[in-house]
Design an enzyme around this catalytic site. Structure first.
Site, short mmCIF file in Angstrom:
data_model
loop_
_atom_site.label_atom_id
_atom_site.label_comp_id
_atom_site.label_asym_id
_atom_site.label_seq_id
_atom_site.Cartn_x
_atom_site.Cartn_y
_atom_site.Cartn_z
NE ARG A 100 1.07 5.62 -4.87
CZ ARG A 100 0.63 4.35 -4.91
NH1 ARG A 100 -0.30 3.95 -4.07
NH2 ARG A 100 1.14 3.50 -5.77
CE LYS A 156 -5.50 -1.81 -1.43
NZ LYS A 156 -5.17 -1.11 -2.68
NE ARG A 162 5.02 3.02 -3.79
CZ ARG A 162 3.85 2.44 -3.54
NH1 ARG A 162 3.12 2.81 -2.49
NH2 ARG A 162 3.39 1.50 -4.34
NE ARG A 168 1.36 -1.65 -8.18
CZ ARG A 168 1.24 -0.70 -7.25
NH1 ARG A 168 1.70 0.52 -7.50
NH2 ARG A 168 0.67 -0.96 -6.11
NE ARG A 228 -3.30 -6.87 -4.38
CZ ARG A 228 -2.43 -5.88 -4.39
NH1 ARG A 228 -1.37 -5.93 -5.17
NH2 ARG A 228 -2.61 -4.82 -3.62
#
Length: 262
Positions: A180, A69, A224, A235, A146
């Site tokens: 990431r 996204k 992260r 998640r 969301r």
């Protein structure tokens, strides 16, 4: 994702027409609390309803964590000249601020839990207020709404021209999230995952080359805190659970919501 890639390649010289699609819900929030939240959002910067041809685009990008996204929304925001507003970025900025919400948010994020509607609405309201003061117009919302309640509140205060729902198979999502990296110096986002899955049983293959940083950032990459396998899986579980709830609700999308399978 070819339609989005074509749009990005088209360049700023030819601004794409705004879809006439509007996102409607057959049942709107009616509680006093939701009415107050809608009022606050409207006051803090969401444009009043008007002809889409007379204002900048108002788009929403949806999809599970790691689907891309932010990548597409940020590129399109530059192409279209509208702000890219990602709720995940707002949460991370609050975490780094050492404000009163920092510790409660850290506990939620590090467990892969969903941040409450109240906190998200409050952070988004502040961001919109700041944007209005800077003269911003239009937006691409990334990761908002969301929940059904967030969708109802958003629909109650403004019109959305286009909703893009990105999808990607779970094993690729997990690899992308675990790959990431962020440069601790410049803040750039990169990905070290190299994904090459052969097509089988009629399903297309998937190839995603790593998005590596420039040489000066290579030794400064950090991961992260919420990009661990346990947290990412939690998640995704929450996202799929909520997505099923939304799909079985009385949510209606009129005209042409665009859904892209990556």
């Amino acid at each position: 994702m070819p339609a989005l890639n074509r749009l990005l390649r088209a360049g700023a010289a030819s601004r794409p027409p705004v879809s006439a699609a509007r996102w409607w819900l057959s049942s709107l929030a009616s509680s006093e609390a939701d009415a107050r939240v809608s009022e606050r959002l409207a006051r803090r910067g969401l444009p009043a309803r008007r002809d889409p041809g007379s204002r900048n685009v108002q788009w929403v990008f949806l999809g599970c964590p790691g689907v891309g996204k932010g990548t597409y929304a940020s590129r399109l925001s530059q192409l279209l000249g509208v702000p890219h507003i990602a709720t995940g970025d707002l949460v991370r900025e609050e975490l780094a601020s050492s404000g009163p919400l920092a510790q409660p948010l850290a506990d939620i994020v590090n467990q892969g839990k969903l941040v409450s509607d109240e906190i998200i609405i409050n952070l988004l309201s502040k961001r919109l207020e700041t944007g209005v003061a800077k003269g911003e117009s239009g937006f691409i919302l990334d990761g908002f709404p969301r929940t059904i309640r967030q969708a109802e509140i958003l629909e109650g205060v403004t019109d959305i021209d286009l909703v893009v729902n990105l999808k990607l198979r779970e094993d690729v999502l997990l690899a992308k999230c675990l790959g990431r990296r962020i440069c601790s110096q410049c803040g750039g986002n990169f990905n070290v995952a190299s994904i090459d899955i052969k097509g089988e049983n009629g399903r297309p293959g998937i190839f995603m080359a790593p998005l590596l940083p420039p040489a000066q950032c290579m030794t400064k990459l950090v991961t992260r805190s919420d990009d661990t396998e346990e947290v990412v899986k939690e998640r995704l579980r929450i996202y799929y659970e909520m997505n099923c709830a939304v799909s079985s609700s009385n949510l209606r999308k009129l005209n042409d919501e665009d859904e892209y399978q990556t």
